[in-house]
Design a protein around this motif. Structure first.
Motif, PDB file in Angstrom:
ATOM      1  N   MET A 240       0.826  -1.204   0.000  1.00 13.15           N
ATOM      2  CA  MET A 240       0.000   0.000   0.000  1.00 13.15           C
ATOM      3  C   MET A 240       0.861   1.255   0.000  1.00 13.15           C
ATOM      4  N   ALA A 241       1.962   1.228   0.739  1.00 14.62           N
ATOM      5  CA  ALA A 241       2.852   2.393   0.783  1.00 14.62           C
ATOM      6  C   ALA A 241       3.482   2.642  -0.583  1.00 14.62           C
ATOM      7  N   GLU A 242       3.866   1.583  -1.255  1.00 17.50           N
ATOM      8  CA  GLU A 242       4.461   1.714  -2.599  1.00 17.50           C
ATOM      9  C   GLU A 242       3.446   2.306  -3.569  1.00 17.50           C
ATOM     10  N   ALA A 243       2.236   1.765  -3.540  1.00 11.52           N
ATOM     11  CA  ALA A 243       1.202   2.239  -4.459  1.00 11.52           C
ATOM     12  C   ALA A 243       0.845   3.696  -4.189  1.00 11.52           C
ATOM     13  N   ALA A 244       0.779   4.059  -2.919  1.00  7.33           N
ATOM     14  CA  ALA A 244       0.492   5.460  -2.580  1.00  7.33           C
ATOM     15  C   ALA A 244       1.579   6.371  -3.109  1.00  7.33           C
ATOM     16  N   TRP A 245       2.839   5.962  -2.957  1.00  7.45           N
ATOM     17  CA  TRP A 245       3.932   6.778  -3.471  1.00  7.45           C
ATOM     18  C   TRP A 245       3.862   6.923  -4.987  1.00  7.45           C
ATOM     19  N   LEU A 246       3.501   5.862  -5.680  1.00  2.36           N
ATOM     20  CA  LEU A 246       3.379   5.932  -7.139  1.00  2.36           C
ATOM     21  C   LEU A 246       2.299   6.935  -7.549  1.00  2.36           C
ATOM     22  N   LEU A 247       1.198   6.977  -6.805  1.00  2.00           N
ATOM     23  CA  LEU A 247       0.143   7.937  -7.124  1.00  2.00           C
ATOM     24  C   LEU A 247       0.578   9.365  -6.817  1.00  2.00           C
ATOM     25  N   VAL A 248       1.365   9.538  -5.765  1.00  2.00           N
ATOM     26  CA  VAL A 248       1.838  10.871  -5.399  1.00  2.00           C
ATOM     27  C   VAL A 248       2.903  11.368  -6.373  1.00  2.00           C
ATOM     28  N   SER A 249       3.811  10.503  -6.753  1.00  5.42           N
ATOM     29  CA  SER A 249       4.929  10.922  -7.596  1.00  5.42           C
ATOM     30  C   SER A 249       4.570  10.982  -9.074  1.00  5.42           C
ATOM     31  N   GLY A 250       3.472  10.358  -9.464  1.00  2.74           N
ATOM     32  CA  GLY A 250       3.074  10.338 -10.862  1.00  2.74           C
ATOM     33  C   GLY A 250       2.011  11.372 -11.191  1.00  2.74           C
ATOM     34  N   ARG A 251       1.513  11.277 -12.408  1.00  2.00           N
ATOM     35  CA  ARG A 251       0.470  12.200 -12.867  1.00  2.00           C
ATOM     36  C   ARG A 251      -0.814  11.459 -13.202  1.00  2.00           C
ATOM     37  N   TYR A 252      -1.027  10.370 -12.504  1.00  2.00           N
ATOM     38  CA  TYR A 252      -2.274   9.614 -12.660  1.00  2.00           C
ATOM     39  C   TYR A 252      -3.416  10.435 -12.066  1.00  2.00           C
ATOM     40  N   ASN A 253      -4.579  10.378 -12.701  1.00  3.62           N
ATOM     41  CA  ASN A 253      -5.716  11.144 -12.210  1.00  3.62           C
ATOM     42  C   ASN A 253      -7.005  10.379 -12.467  1.00  3.62           C
ATOM     43  N   GLY A 254      -7.829  10.240 -11.452  1.00  6.45           N
ATOM     44  CA  GLY A 254      -9.114   9.583 -11.608  1.00  6.45           C
ATOM     45  C   GLY A 254      -9.084   8.079 -11.482  1.00  6.45           C
ATOM     46  N   LEU A 255      -7.996   7.526 -10.981  1.00  5.54           N
ATOM     47  CA  LEU A 255      -7.937   6.081 -10.806  1.00  5.54           C
ATOM     48  C   LEU A 255      -8.678   5.646  -9.550  1.00  5.54           C
ATOM     49  N   VAL A 256      -9.340   4.510  -9.629  1.00 12.11           N
ATOM     50  CA  VAL A 256      -9.771   3.750  -8.457  1.00 12.11           C
ATOM     51  C   VAL A 256      -9.092   2.401  -8.630  1.00 12.11           C
ATOM     52  N   THR A 257      -8.026   2.185  -7.893  1.00 10.70           N
ATOM     53  CA  THR A 257      -7.157   1.051  -8.170  1.00 10.70           C
ATOM     54  C   THR A 257      -6.735   0.356  -6.888  1.00 10.70           C
TER      55      THR A 257
END
Length: 289
Positions: A240-257
């Motif tokens: 979960m920590a890895e995935a959260a970091w990927l969402l913070v560091s990236g430009r993904y928008n509108g995902l429910v993943t």
């Protein structure tokens, strides 16, 4: 993972210098793990919990600082609209305006089957699991928009959908999580609508959930029971920590993943909470000590 209008996925962007993150429900478990990972990546982290969990909150701050990170704590009862009204302002005091908001705090006020969830329980469930994160998003957005960069990650749950049989745990538990799941389903819908509104602003909003169960202190008993016959249903907190970091560091928008799908999408290895040590990948299972 998303609906028919999949969000554009672009290359990752670094956390801006001086980035400040607020992680709610960070006195232990998923919230603590995400806070430690964000701090390891250079964010100044403000961790939140209710006043009842102050000891755990102080322990999270100590863990972040011991690893060389910057951390401060704020306590507030998110079930109280008045108590949470100034949370973002308080979180901005130690390091500056919050540009990363992780809404992790949650609770299930009544483990009752759907036929017996009374009005008081329904109101309490939506207050902490829906109204509180929405309020915090709205408090955080002015500073994020002013900075031209911001990240909102709302934590959801598999219980936002009715689980197929066999259930991930006893039927009584699944029935008792209907109220919790209903509030999380509302939060997912809100997150996607907010993401659409924020398109092009530099601020993103995404929802993240474990595949089934993240191995945290509060979920350990259920995780052990379920993991005995379905070990692939239990993931380490680092996922979960890895995935959260990927969402913070990236430009993904509108995902429910979910977390594993996020690692797969980004083709990312699984790191320890130090952000450097590779400990696995999207397929890694939790290890019971």
């Amino acid at each position: 993972m998303t609906g028919p209008h999949d969000p554009a996925v672009t290359a990752a962007s670094a956390l801006p210098a001086g980035g400040v993150a607020l992680v709610t429900g960070a006195s232990r478990g998923i919230g603590r793990a995400i806070a430690r990972r964000l701090a390891a990546q250079g964010a100044a982290v403000v961790v939140h919990a209710s006043p009842r969990s102050r000891a755990g909150l102080d322990e999270t701050v100590a863990l972040v600082r011991a690893a060389g990170g910057r951390a401060a704590a704020v306590a507030a009862d998110l079930a109280d609209a008045g108590a949470r009204a100034g949370l973002l302002a308080a979180a901005a005091e130690p390091f500056g305006p919050v540009t990363v908001l992780v809404n992790n705090a949650a609770a299930n006020p009544a483990y009752a089957p759907p036929s017996r969830i009374d009005l008081a329980a329904r109101q309490a469930g939506f207050e902490i699991n829906f109204h509180a994160p929405v309020d915090l998003c709205q408090q955080a957005l002015p500073a994020m928009k002013a900075a031209g960069w911001g990240r909102i990650v709302n934590l959801s749950s598999e219980m936002a959908q009715q689980p197929p049989i066999p259930y991930p745990g006893p039927a009584k538990l699944v029935h008792g999580l209907v109220l919790y799941g209903a509030a999380k389903a509302a939060l997912e819908r809100y997150t996607q609508g907010l993401a659409a509104e924020l398109h092009g602003s530099g601020v993103t909003a995404n929802a993240l959930l474990p595949v089934k169960i993240a191995l945290s202190e509060s979920a350990e008993a259920v995780a052990r029971q379920v993991g005995a016959s379905n070990p692939h249903w239990v993931e380490p907190l680092e996922m979960m920590a890895e995935a959260a970091w990927l969402l913070v560091s990236g430009r993904y928008n509108g995902l429910v993943t979910n977390s594993r799908a996020m690692l797969q999408l980004a083709q990312s290895p699984l790191h320890a909470l130090d952000g450097r040590t590779v400990i696995g990948d999207a397929l890694s299972l939790a290890s019971f000590a």
